[in-house]
Design an enzyme around this catalytic site. Sequence first.
Site, PDB file in Angstrom:
ATOM      1  N   HIS A 105       0.219 -11.783   1.456  1.00 25.20           N
ATOM      2  CA  HIS A 105      -0.767 -10.984   0.730  1.00 25.20           C
ATOM      3  C   HIS A 105      -1.284 -11.705  -0.511  1.00 25.20           C
ATOM      4  CE1 HIS A 105      -1.888  -6.480   0.025  1.00 25.20           C
ATOM      5  NE2 HIS A 105      -2.897  -7.271  -0.173  1.00 25.20           N
TER       6      HIS A 105
ATOM      7  N   PHE B  23     -18.982   0.763  -3.040  1.00 26.92           N
ATOM      8  CA  PHE B  23     -20.154   0.739  -3.921  1.00 26.92           C
ATOM      9  C   PHE B  23     -21.452   0.448  -3.171  1.00 26.92           C
ATOM     10  CE2 PHE B  23     -23.025  -1.320  -7.012  1.00 26.92           C
ATOM     11  CZ  PHE B  23     -23.096  -0.305  -7.961  1.00 26.92           C
ATOM     12  N   LEU B  24     -21.417  -0.495  -2.233  1.00 27.17           N
ATOM     13  CA  LEU B  24     -22.636  -0.865  -1.514  1.00 27.17           C
ATOM     14  C   LEU B  24     -23.085   0.219  -0.537  1.00 27.17           C
ATOM     15  CD1 LEU B  24     -22.012  -4.677  -0.857  1.00 27.17           C
ATOM     16  CD2 LEU B  24     -23.534  -3.625  -2.538  1.00 27.17           C
TER      17      LEU B  24
ATOM     18  N   TYR C 268       0.840  -1.194   0.000  1.00 27.46           N
ATOM     19  CA  TYR C 268       0.000   0.000   0.000  1.00 27.46           C
ATOM     20  C   TYR C 268       0.877   1.246   0.000  1.00 27.46           C
ATOM     21  CZ  TYR C 268      -3.663  -3.285   1.530  1.00 27.46           C
ATOM     22  OH  TYR C 268      -4.531  -4.342   1.629  1.00 27.46           O
TER      23      TYR C 268
ATOM     24  N   ARG D 266     -15.664  -1.902  -2.003  1.00 32.20           N
ATOM     25  CA  ARG D 266     -14.895  -0.718  -2.372  1.00 32.20           C
ATOM     26  C   ARG D 266     -15.769   0.548  -2.394  1.00 32.20           C
ATOM     27  NH1 ARG D 266     -13.294  -5.231  -4.786  1.00 32.20           N
ATOM     28  NH2 ARG D 266     -11.076  -5.748  -4.704  1.00 32.20           N
TER      29      ARG D 266
END
Length: 384
Positions: free
Chosen positions: A178, A264-265, A110, A262
């Site tokens: 990961h 959206f929900l 990240y 991400r």
Amino acid sequence: MKEVNKTEIGRRGFLKTAMLAGVALTMPAGLNRVLAAKTNRVGEDRRAACIRGSRVLGTGAVAFEVSALGFGVMGMTYNRSQHPDKKQCVRLLHEAVDRGVTLFDTAIIYGPLTNENLVGEALSGFRERIAVTTKFGHEVIDGKATGRQDSRPQTIRRYCEESLKRLRLGSLPMFYQHRADPNTPPEEVASTIADLMKEGKVQRWGMCEVSAETIRKAHAICPLTAIQSEYHLMHRLVEENGVLNTCRELGIGFVPYSPINRGFLGGCINEYAVFAPNNDNRQTLPRFQPEAMRANMRIVNILQAFGRTRGMTSAQVALGWLLQKAPWIVPIPGTTKLSHLEENLRATEFTLLPEEWKELENAVEAIPVVGERYNTEQQRQVGF
């Protein structure tokens, strides 16, 4: 004369109190809470959402007690377009600690590296109260991602030492692989982690986006605490490929990443969204192309309708659905906004009947999801 003075002083005191109350009411909510936190702990402020319960990932010697919801830090520096400056991010992370969050998730990739640096600076002073999990596996050379995976023993050891420095820790509470390295068997990865645990540099470990078979191979060498994979109402593959059942059977915890898909929900992203070209992977994902988002908005509408009669937002519905699936599941939603932190934590307060959740599942299952979750290159890295 003395009576007059008493009256005047009382009147002044009343006016001062009223004035301060008025200022508090007009103050922006985020600032108001930050200032209040200087004099009150969140546990004493009944209006602020906080987590009081805990959950346990893993069993036996590798069991890990954490808050019912964790915090995914990734979006504060990586893959989520614009974000607040460092001071604001640090402030929000401190707020999450004050509100009872004890599990914070980051990774070497990240940034790369910038996310671990932020977490180290922001949270090293709370190491007795919280736990930070990080991840190795993606190859990073000179601060840049190569797109390859590298989990050779010497690389894992080097990444471990470097993460300890960036996170300002003496031991990593949990170290995930990961993504699987196709050139390094899971048994060899597990053996390396077992050695690091004996040395006290790693306390527990986990794997991300791996198959049930890989989980069994690794767990037999060094017991796993948690598996991390994408899991939400629009992506339920772990229910079908044996991963969740394997975790249940072996006593391994499960940590869903991107539990609100991400963002959206949560209903805040639609076909007109513009993603930052250099810091947002959503623009590369088939499911986040305009035509796909337009079609998938029907699913968000179902969550909104379900939550409307229960006093829940669509994000809270998404998180609540995951929380009721099993007591060893701990979602890690991320945010850069105090309002969304508040919203996410409130999701732990709702109790619905199993038949209500089943009603939601049935309604969502009736709508086909448009678009794959990953592009071809990213899809090649999952499911080993």
